[in-house]
Design a protein around this motif. Structure first.
Motif, PDB file in Angstrom:
ATOM      1  N   LYS A 156     -35.589 -25.101 -38.976  1.00  0.00           N
ATOM      2  CA  LYS A 156     -34.394 -25.233 -38.247  1.00  0.00           C
ATOM      3  C   LYS A 156     -33.560 -26.191 -38.616  1.00  0.00           C
ATOM      4  O   LYS A 156     -32.240 -26.147 -38.166  1.00  0.00           O
ATOM      5  N   GLN A 169     -34.739 -23.218 -30.110  1.00  0.00           N
ATOM      6  CA  GLN A 169     -35.495 -22.372 -29.422  1.00  0.00           C
ATOM      7  C   GLN A 169     -36.060 -21.272 -30.238  1.00  0.00           C
ATOM      8  O   GLN A 169     -37.096 -20.580 -29.825  1.00  0.00           O
ATOM      9  N   TRP A 170     -36.005 -21.506 -31.776  1.00  0.00           N
ATOM     10  CA  TRP A 170     -36.641 -20.534 -32.536  1.00  0.00           C
ATOM     11  C   TRP A 170     -37.999 -20.887 -32.851  1.00  0.00           C
ATOM     12  O   TRP A 170     -38.379 -21.964 -32.696  1.00  0.00           O
ATOM     13  N   ASP A 171     -38.682 -19.795 -33.307  1.00  0.00           N
ATOM     14  CA  ASP A 171     -40.300 -19.952 -33.343  1.00  0.00           C
ATOM     15  C   ASP A 171     -40.576 -20.048 -34.988  1.00  0.00           C
ATOM     16  O   ASP A 171     -41.055 -19.239 -35.417  1.00  0.00           O
ATOM     17  N   VAL A 172     -39.864 -21.164 -35.667  1.00  0.00           N
ATOM     18  CA  VAL A 172     -39.908 -21.430 -36.958  1.00  0.00           C
ATOM     19  C   VAL A 172     -40.295 -23.005 -37.086  1.00  0.00           C
ATOM     20  O   VAL A 172     -40.201 -23.653 -36.235  1.00  0.00           O
ATOM     21  N   SER A 173     -40.562 -23.200 -38.514  1.00  0.00           N
ATOM     22  CA  SER A 173     -41.013 -24.721 -38.455  1.00  0.00           C
ATOM     23  C   SER A 173     -39.710 -25.510 -38.400  1.00  0.00           C
ATOM     24  O   SER A 173     -38.615 -25.033 -38.550  1.00  0.00           O
TER      25      SER A 173
END
Length: 142
Positions: A93, A85-89
């Motif tokens: 992740k 759910q993180w907004d990273v690449s």
């Protein structure tokens, strides 16, 4: 072991060379499977040679292998549920999931499985032997 590594390297190079030159499919498959078998034999030989010694890390890893195997999947699933759910690449992740899974699985093993008799029994581990003081006979008289 050394010969398996050499043959594996040659067969692997042959696979890529034949594939690049659009060689015979049969030869490519023969070289491919020969290289895979040689790598299996090479790694088994290396493991036998370097992992046959007795040291504290191998004793620890040997005892922890099965609980680690069982515990890592639910830990990975839980960690992955939150990390995706993180907004990273995707790379971040992936690394976060792997590192967190390894660390949390080791922590669960150390805190919950290794130290409790019930958990040790449920994971098929031998009971933990506590260090007992060595009793020596006392000399009497002079």
């Amino acid at each position: 072991t050394a010969s398996a590594i050499v043959i594996g390297l040659i067969a692997t190079a042959a696979v890529y060379t034949l594939d690049h030159l659009q060689g015979s499919v049969v030869l490519i498959h023969l070289a491919y499977y020969l290289s895979r078998w040689c790598w299996v034999v090479a790694f088994l030989g290396l493991g036998h040679r370097y992992l046959s010694a007795r040291n504290s890390f191998l004793r620890y890893a040997s005892e922890a292998a099965y609980p680690f195997y069982i515990l890592h999947l639910p830990v990975n699933t839980i960690v992955g549920h939150y990390v995706i759910q993180w907004d990273v690449s995707v790379t971040v992740k992936y690394l976060a999931i792997n590192v967190a899974t390894i660390l949390l699985t080791i922590a669960v093993y150390e805190l919950l499985v290794k130290r409790t008799a019930v958990a040790r029994f449920l994971f098929g581990m031998k009971p933990q032997v506590k260090d007992r003081p060595v009793l020596r006979p006392v000399r009497q008289g002079g």
